[in-house]
Design a protein around this motif. Structure first.
Motif, short mmCIF file in Angstrom:
data_model
loop_
_atom_site.label_atom_id
_atom_site.label_comp_id
_atom_site.label_asym_id
_atom_site.label_seq_id
_atom_site.Cartn_x
_atom_site.Cartn_y
_atom_site.Cartn_z
N SER A 155 0.93 -1.05 0.03
CA SER A 155 0.25 -0.06 0.08
C SER A 155 0.78 1.42 -0.19
N SER A 156 0.21 2.24 -0.19
CA SER A 156 1.08 3.67 -0.29
C SER A 156 1.44 4.15 0.84
N ALA A 157 0.47 3.88 2.03
CA ALA A 157 0.97 4.19 3.51
C ALA A 157 2.17 3.40 3.78
N ALA A 158 2.08 2.29 3.63
CA ALA A 158 3.23 1.36 3.88
C ALA A 158 4.69 1.75 3.18
N SER A 159 4.56 2.10 2.02
CA SER A 159 5.61 2.58 1.17
C SER A 159 6.16 3.68 1.93
N ASP A 160 5.11 4.61 2.07
CA ASP A 160 5.65 5.90 2.70
C ASP A 160 6.42 5.89 3.95
N VAL A 161 6.04 4.64 4.80
CA VAL A 161 6.63 4.50 6.39
C VAL A 161 7.90 3.95 5.75
N TYR A 162 8.01 2.76 4.96
CA TYR A 162 9.37 2.33 4.30
C TYR A 162 10.38 3.57 4.11
N LYS A 163 9.73 4.40 3.57
CA LYS A 163 10.69 5.53 2.74
C LYS A 163 11.16 6.36 3.87
N ARG A 164 10.34 6.75 4.74
CA ARG A 164 10.71 7.39 5.90
C ARG A 164 11.71 6.83 6.66
N GLN A 165 11.69 5.50 7.03
CA GLN A 165 12.47 4.67 7.77
C GLN A 165 13.81 4.62 7.04
N LEU A 166 13.90 4.51 5.83
CA LEU A 166 15.05 4.38 5.22
C LEU A 166 15.98 5.67 5.17
N ILE A 167 15.13 6.63 4.80
CA ILE A 167 15.77 7.96 5.14
C ILE A 167 16.36 8.41 6.64
N ASN A 168 15.42 8.01 7.59
CA ASN A 168 16.01 8.15 8.74
C ASN A 168 17.12 7.11 9.05
N SER A 169 17.43 6.16 8.52
CA SER A 169 18.47 5.22 8.73
C SER A 169 19.78 5.92 8.04
N VAL A 170 19.63 6.32 7.04
CA VAL A 170 20.71 6.98 6.12
C VAL A 170 21.33 8.17 6.92
N TYR A 171 20.48 9.09 7.33
CA TYR A 171 20.67 10.27 8.12
C TYR A 171 21.58 9.66 9.39
N HIS A 172 20.86 8.81 10.21
CA HIS A 172 21.66 8.35 11.31
C HIS A 172 22.99 7.67 11.12
N SER A 173 23.13 6.90 9.92
CA SER A 173 24.17 6.41 9.59
C SER A 173 25.35 7.40 9.03
N LEU A 174 24.79 8.28 8.39
CA LEU A 174 25.87 9.55 7.92
C LEU A 174 26.35 10.25 9.14
N ALA A 175 25.57 10.61 10.06
CA ALA A 175 25.78 11.19 11.42
C ALA A 175 27.00 10.61 12.23
N TYR A 176 26.44 9.16 12.37
CA TYR A 176 27.45 8.52 13.00
C TYR A 176 28.68 8.23 12.54
N CYS A 177 28.90 8.14 11.30
CA CYS A 177 30.01 8.09 10.51
C CYS A 177 30.93 9.63 10.63
N TYR A 178 30.39 10.47 10.58
CA TYR A 178 30.79 11.85 10.89
C TYR A 178 31.41 11.79 12.29
N GLY A 179 30.77 11.36 13.08
CA GLY A 179 31.12 11.35 14.58
C GLY A 179 32.56 10.35 14.72
N GLU A 180 32.44 9.26 13.96
CA GLU A 180 33.63 8.58 14.07
C GLU A 180 34.93 9.05 13.30
N ALA A 181 34.61 9.52 12.30
CA ALA A 181 35.77 10.22 11.60
C ALA A 181 36.11 11.68 12.33
N PHE A 182 35.28 12.27 13.11
CA PHE A 182 35.67 13.45 13.96
C PHE A 182 36.53 13.01 15.01
N ARG A 183 36.27 11.96 15.68
CA ARG A 183 36.96 11.49 16.87
C ARG A 183 38.38 10.85 16.21
N GLU A 184 38.20 10.11 15.10
CA GLU A 184 39.89 9.53 14.59
C GLU A 184 40.69 10.90 14.31
#
Length: 85
Positions: free
Chosen positions: A1-30
């Motif tokens: 369904s479209s609603a399920a697809s929207d939820v999936y897209k939001r979760q995917l984007i959220n995961s990408v943002y968290h992953s990027l920010a986490y990697c920035y933190g790792e790189a900064f500490r290094e």
């Protein structure tokens, strides 16, 4: 369904943002570990500086104050580098 697809897209984007920010933190500490220097602020330039969510997550994962520079800062910095070559 479209609603399920929207939820999936939001979760995917959220995961990408968290992953990027986490990697920035790792790189900064290094970077701090390798240089022996410590910085309180992280300056973000370019189009990514407009992304408030990513900037907020970056501040969380780095433990630093994130300063979003104007988009023009990227072009000005590039011009400065080009003039030095």
């Amino acid at each position: 369904s479209s609603a399920a697809s929207d939820v999936y897209k939001r979760q995917l984007i959220n995961s990408v943002y968290h992953s990027l920010a986490y990697c920035y933190g790792e790189a900064f500490r290094e970077l701090e570990s390798l240089t022996g220097q410590h910085w309180d602020k992280l300056y973000i330039a370019g189009g990514g500086a407009k992304n408030a969510t990513l900037n907020e997550l970056t501040a969380h994962y780095t433990g630093k104050q994130v300063v979003a520079l104007p988009i023009e800062a990227t072009a000005i910095g590039n011009l400065k580098i080009q003039m030095q070559i």
